[in-house]
Design an enzyme around this catalytic site. Structure first.
Site, PDB file in Angstrom:
ATOM      1  N   GLY A  49       0.964  -1.093   0.089  1.00  0.00           N
ATOM      2  CA  GLY A  49       0.085   0.054  -0.112  1.00  0.00           C
ATOM      3  C   GLY A  49       0.803   1.354   0.012  1.00  0.00           C
ATOM      4  N   HIS A  68      -1.125   1.446   9.259  1.00  0.00           N
ATOM      5  CA  HIS A  68      -2.351   1.676   8.610  1.00  0.00           C
ATOM      6  C   HIS A  68      -3.423   2.350   9.499  1.00  0.00           C
ATOM      7  CE1 HIS A  68      -0.637  -1.878   6.766  1.00  0.00           C
ATOM      8  NE2 HIS A  68      -0.467  -1.176   5.668  1.00  0.00           N
ATOM      9  N   ASP A 126       7.007  33.206  23.766  1.00  0.00           N
ATOM     10  CA  ASP A 126       8.090  32.700  25.107  1.00  0.00           C
ATOM     11  C   ASP A 126       8.524  34.004  25.664  1.00  0.00           C
ATOM     12  OD1 ASP A 126       9.421  34.424  23.277  1.00  0.00           O
ATOM     13  OD2 ASP A 126      11.103  32.929  22.775  1.00  0.00           O
ATOM     14  N   THR A 127       7.651  35.068  25.625  1.00  0.00           N
ATOM     15  CA  THR A 127       8.567  36.232  26.209  1.00  0.00           C
ATOM     16  C   THR A 127       8.311  35.905  28.055  1.00  0.00           C
ATOM     17  OG1 THR A 127       7.480  37.922  24.603  1.00  0.00           O
ATOM     18  CG2 THR A 127       7.867  38.613  26.782  1.00  0.00           C
ATOM     19  N   ASP A 130       5.562  34.430  19.447  1.00  0.00           N
ATOM     20  CA  ASP A 130       6.163  32.955  19.603  1.00  0.00           C
ATOM     21  C   ASP A 130       5.922  32.704  20.763  1.00  0.00           C
ATOM     22  OD1 ASP A 130       8.173  34.226  20.409  1.00  0.00           O
ATOM     23  OD2 ASP A 130       9.579  33.419  19.099  1.00  0.00           O
TER      24      ASP A 130
END
Lengths: 549, 549
Positions: A56, A217, A385-386, A383
Site C-alpha cells: 500500500g 495503517h 516565549d516572552t 511565539d
C-alpha cells in the site's frame, strides 16, 4: 484539515510523478496509470537478481523511495493503505526481472500475500525465476498467528539489495533475506492516528494518551497507555523484544518516524533507547528518519536486527538511495571543554546590601510570577516565549544573588548584564543585557541612576533598531526612565504601565516577530515586553501589578 | 497531545545528545549545558574558514543537522524558537574558529541579529576574524523592512561551506555567501500551526483553510486562504517570486517540509511547482525534504535560488551531511512501456445480454452507492478502505460493460475476475478476482451456477486462509451460496445479510487487518466485507438493501 493534493483519486500517481521528477533521472515508471503504478530503476542490470517490494501507499519513502542501486529494483505501489493488484505486481516482475530471477519482499498482510503470491505464480508460469520472502517483524502481539510486517522490512530491502548487486544467485539472495527477516523485530508507539490526505482527521486518543503496538495503517494499538517520559517509554518498549533479538550481543537499531513526530522528539527517543540495557548492545544505528511511515501519524517504531558480520557489512555498504537512513556506528558522545576566553572580565567580588537584594528579588519574583500570563499574551502576537525569557533570566539572577556585588551599584548592573547575556535567550534577554551593561558603565562614570538608565535605553535603541511607538518594551521603558528623574519609582511604574497599555492600540510593530503580523492580529493586545517592564517597575516601587492611578 | 520527551526544560540538550549518539562520532558538543548548546564537527581544520550558524531550536535538521564536511563547522542551538545567548554564540566562535577566521550565517530576526552581532563584536575584540551574512529570504511581505530568514538559508550554508572547504579566504567565503543570500527567495504555506513538545496544540485554522506567508515559529501567515488544489497553489505561490529569481533563466528549488506534511503531499506539490512557468526554469531540485522545519507544522516552503555556474557547482558538490537534501538535476520523467505477456489470455469477444448486463449493473451500482458507508464501517475495525475497494472494482466493471462477453456466463465470470484483478486493490479485490476466475472455470466445465460459485468460495478459502466465523466476507458468502442452491437469489440475499449481521458478535477476526484488534474494538461492528457481499446479493435479488425478512 486541508491537504496539499490535486484529486484524491490521483494521490498516488501524482506523488509518483513528483518522486520521479526529483530523482535526477534515476527512476522510471511503467506506462500503466492509473491501475499499474510501478517505479523501477532507470537502469536495470538483467544479469543481477532483481529485488522487488511494494504494498500500500502512505508509507513513503517506502517503498518507491528505496528503489536504487544496492536496494530495490522496483516498487509496486498500491492505493493508500491498500495492496497493489496482482496485475500491477506481475507487471513489476516482468519489467524488472532478467535471467537471474527476482526476489519479492512482501510484508505479511493478507492482501499483499495474496497479490504478490498470485503474481509470483503467474510469473513462474511464464518461466520466470521468482522467490518470495515474507517479513513479519511486528511484536505487538507476541502470540499472533500472523504478525504484521512493518519497518524491519527496510533491513531486508537493504541486505537483499546488497547481496543482489554483489552477484549473488537468487537462492543466495533469498536465503540472506530470509535470515534477515528471521532476525528482526519491531514495535511501534503513537500519540495520533494517520489521516489520509483528502480526509478529515480522527481523534481516537485522549490528551496524554498513546497507543503501543499499533499498525502502520491506522489500526488501533494493542494497548492504550498514558505516555510516560521518553526514558521510561524506551525501557518499556525495549523490554518487549525477545528471542533472537534479546539474545544477541550485537544489534542494529532503526528508529523510524511514523510521520509527524518532531525531529527533537526523535532525537530524544533515540538517545533514550540507546541508554537502555538492550540499547547498550546496539552497534549500528539507523535514523532517526522517516523510513516506513503511516502518513502523518505522530509516532515512532523501533526495529532491532540481530547482527552477524555478513548482515553488518551489507547494512554498512554504500548506497546511492537518498531515503536510506545510513547506518552509523554508535560511539561515545564527544564533549569538548568550553573555550578559554569565554568570560571577558573576572567575576566581581560578592557583597551584601539589603536594599539592593530586596529590589532585585522583588523584580525577579514578579517576573517569575508573570511567566504564564506573559507567555499567553505573547502567543497572541509572537511565539509565546516572552514570559519564559524574562522568568528564565530572573531565575538565573535569583540563583546567583549571593554571588552578586550588591553593595556596588555599577558592578551590580554590569553583573546583571553579564548574567542575563548568559542565561536569557531571545531579543528581550540580550536587550536587557545591553541595558544593564550600559547602565553599569554609566554608573561607574558617576552619573545618577536616572541618567544611567537613560544611557541603557539609548544603547537598546541603537542595537535593537526600534523607537517609541514601535510596539516594543521601549514603549514602557522610555516613559518610565523619563518619569524616574522627576517623580521617583512610583511615577516611573505608573508611566511604564501607561506605556504598556498604549501598545495595545499600536497598529504595526516596527521590529521583532510581531512586525510580521497584520494590524488586525495585533489590535487590542499589549506588547508582552512592555508589560514585563511595567511589572518590573511596579515591583521596584512596591506597587501591586497593574495598580490603578 | 502527548510528546516523546523527558523534561520540557531538557528538550534541546536531550535532542542534541541524540543527534550526537546517532552521528557515528562525526559530531561533538561543547561542555556548556544547559545554557551553552554548541554542536561542532568532531574534526575541525583551523586552516579553513569556519562557517557557523544557528538560532532557535525547533527547526531541525537546521541547524545542528547541517554540521559536517562541506557545510557548517558549528551550530549554536537556542531554546525552542528563541535565539541563543551571546555567550553561547561566542563560545561557538571561539571553539570552531582558527586563524582563517569564521563566517556567521544569521537569519534575519531581531534576537539572532543582536546575539550573533554582539558575540561577533566580542570575538573581534579578542582578535578573531569574523564576518557576518544576514539571510532575509522570506517574500511573504514584499515591502517588509526586515524580511525574515527562512529555508533559503540552507543554500547559504551549503555554498559558503563548500567555498570554505576549497580553501577560499574569509573575504571570498563571505562574498559568495552574500551573493547567495541576495539571490534566494522563499515563501511558506501551512494548514496547521506548530506545537512545542510538552504544550497543547493551538487550532488557529478552520477546516480547509491555509495560511500563506507564515513564519517558521508559528507566527500567523500574512494571508488566510481556502487551500486550492496543489496545481493552483503552486501557480499562486510561484507568481509571487520577483526580482533576481523571477528574472533568472536557471533556478535551484528547495521544497522544504515544515514538519508534518506527508511525503505524498510533498511529492505532489514538488511536481505541481515544477509544472509552473517558474518551475520550468528549475535546473536543480532539492528535496522534498525537511530542512528548515517549524516543529510539527503541516506545511511547506518553496525556496528559489537564481543560479550561476559557481553557485550550481557548489550546490552539486558532494557532502557527507545526512540531512542535506541532495541537489538533483530536473529531467523529463522516464516512462517505460508495459511489459509484454502481462495479459495472459486474449480479450474475450464482447457480446450483449440484457439480463446479465442488468445484474452486473445492479450489483455495481449498489456497491458504488455503499462506498461511504462501507468505508465508515471499515474505519472502525480496519483501515477504512473497504467501500472504496469494492466501489473501485465496480466502477471499472461498469466502465467496461460493453466490452464484456455478457452472453457467455463462463467467459463473463473470467473477464470479471481479470478486471477485478487489475482494478481493485486490497485483499477483498483479489479474493473477488479469485472467486470469479474459479467460478468461470467451473462454469466452463458445465456445472450449475450454485456449484460454480461454491468452487469460487473454495478457492477464496484456500488463498485467503480464512474460514467461517473468522469475521470475513466468507461469513456472508458461504451461507449465500449454500442458500442459492435450494432457495434461489432471494434466499441467498437474506442468508448473506444474516451472515453479515452475525459478524458483529464475532469476538476475534481470524485474518485481515481486523485480526490485530482487541475484541472490545470489534464488538457490535459488522465486518464490512461481509456487508458488501450482502449488498451485492440483495442487488442481484432485487431486494432493498438490508431488507427485513
Amino acid at each position: 484539515m486541508a491537504h496539499f493534493i490535486n484529486e484524491r483519486s490521483g494521490l498516488v500517481t501524482d506523488a509518483i510523478d513528483g518522486l520521479l521528477a526529483a530523482s535526477g533521472g534515476t527512476l522510471a515508471r511503467l506506462d500503466g496509470y492509473p491501475e499499474i503504478r510501478v517505479v523501477l530503476r532507470a537502469e536495470l542490470d538483467p544479469g543481477k537478481v532483481a529485488v522487488i517490494s511494494g504494498g500500500g501507499s502512505g508509507h513513503e519513502p517506502a517503498h518507491a523511495g528505496f528503489v536504487g542501486p544496492g536496494m530495490l529494483s522496483a516498487a509496486i505501489c498500491g492505493d493508500v493503505f491498500a495492496s497493489p493488484s496482482v496485475d500491477a505486481v506481475l507487471a513489476g516482475i516482468l519489467a524488472a526481472t532478467g535471467p537471474a530471477g527476482c526476489l519479492l519482499v512482501v510484508k505479511n498482510y493478507a492482501g499483499d500475500r495474496l497479490n504478490f503470491g498470485l503474481a509470483a505464480e503467474r510469473a513462474r508460469a511464464a518461466g520466470i525465476k521468482v522467490e518470495t520472502v515474507l517479513v513479519a517483524d511486528d511484536i505487538a502481539l507476541p502470540d499472533a498467528a500472523q504478525p504484521r510486517g512493518i519497518a524491519g522490512t527496510l533491513f531486508v530491502h537493504k541486505i537483499a539489495g546488497h547481496a543482489a548487486v554483489t552477484d549473488a544467485s537468487l537462492d543466495a539472495v533469498a536465503a540472506i533475506a530470509r535470515r534477515t527477516a528471521g532476525a528482526v523485530q519491531s514495535l511501534g508507539i503513537a500519540v495520533s492516528t494517520a489521516t489520509i490526505p483528502g480526509s478529515s482527521p480522527e481523534q481516537r486518543l485522549a490528551e496524554g494518551e498513546a497507543e503501543l503496538g499499533l499498525g502502520i495503517h491506522g489500526e488501533p494499538g494493542i494497548e492504550r497507555i498514558t505516555l510516560p517520559k521518553a526514558a521510561a517509554l524506551a525501557r518499556q518498549m525495549t523490554e518487549r523484544f525477545s528471542g533472537t533479538v534479546a539474545a544477541s550481543q550485537r544489534l542494529a537499531l532503526l528508529v523510524n518516524n511514523l510521520g509527524s513526530a518532531t525531529a527533537l522528539e526523535m532525537q530524544i527517543l533515540t538517545k533514550a533507547v540507546l541508554d537502555t540495557p538492550l540499547g547498550a548492545r546496539v552497534a549500528l544505528v539507523l535514523g532517526p528518519a522517516p523510513a516506513m511511515t503511516a502518513l502523518d501519524m505522530h509516532g515512532v517504531s523501533l526495529s532491532f536486527l540481530a547482527l552477524d558480520d555478513e548482515l553488518e557489512a551489507a547494512l554498512l555498504a554504500q548506497t546511492d538511495v537518498p531515503a536510506w537512513p545510513r547506518a552509523r556506528p554508535v560511539a561515545a558522545p564527544l564533549v569538548r571543554a568550553l573555550p578559554d576566553g569565554l568570560r571577558g572580565a573576572p567575576e566581581p567580588t560578592p557583597s551584601h546590601d539589603a536594599a539592593a537584594a530586596g529590589a532585585v528579588t522583588a523584580v525577579c519574583e514578579a517576573l517569575i510570577g508573570a511567566e504564564a500570563s506573559l507567555n499567553a499574551l505573547d502567543a497572541k502576537v509572537g511565539d509565546g516565549d516572552t514570559g519564559s525569557t524574562f522568568a528564565g533570566g530572573a531565575r538565573a539572577v535569583l540563583g546567583d544573588l549571593d554571588r552578586l556585588p550588591q553593595a556596588d551599584a555599577a558592578a551590580l548592573c554590569r553583573a546583571l548584564g553579564e548574567r542575563l547575556g548568559r542565561a536569557a535567550g531571545g531579543s528581550s534577554g540580550v536587550l536587557m543585557s545591553i541595558f544593564f551593561a550600559a547602565a553599569g558603565s554609566a554608573l561607574s562614570d558617576g552619573v545618577s541612576w536616572p541618567t544611567a538608565l537613560a544611557r541603557g535605553v539609548e544603547r537598546v535603541r541603537d542595537y535593537g533598531g526600534a523607537g517609541p511607538g514601535d510596539r516594543t518594551m521601549l514603549d514602557a521603558l522610555i516613559p518610565a526612565v523619563e518619569a524616574l528623574e522627576t517623580g521617583g519609582l512610583e511615577a516611573a511604574a505608573r508611566a511604564a504601565r501607561d506605556g504598556a497599555a498604549a501598545t495595545a492600540s499600536m497598529q504595526r510593530a516596527g521590529t521583532g516577530r510581531s512586525s510580521y503580523l497584520a494590524a488586525s492580529d495585533l489590535a487590542g493586545h499589549e506588547d508582552p515586553g512592555a508589560v514585563a517592564v511595567a511589572i518590573a517597575f511596579e515591583a521596584l516601587a512596591g506597587l501591586p501589578r497593574g495598580a490603578p492611578k
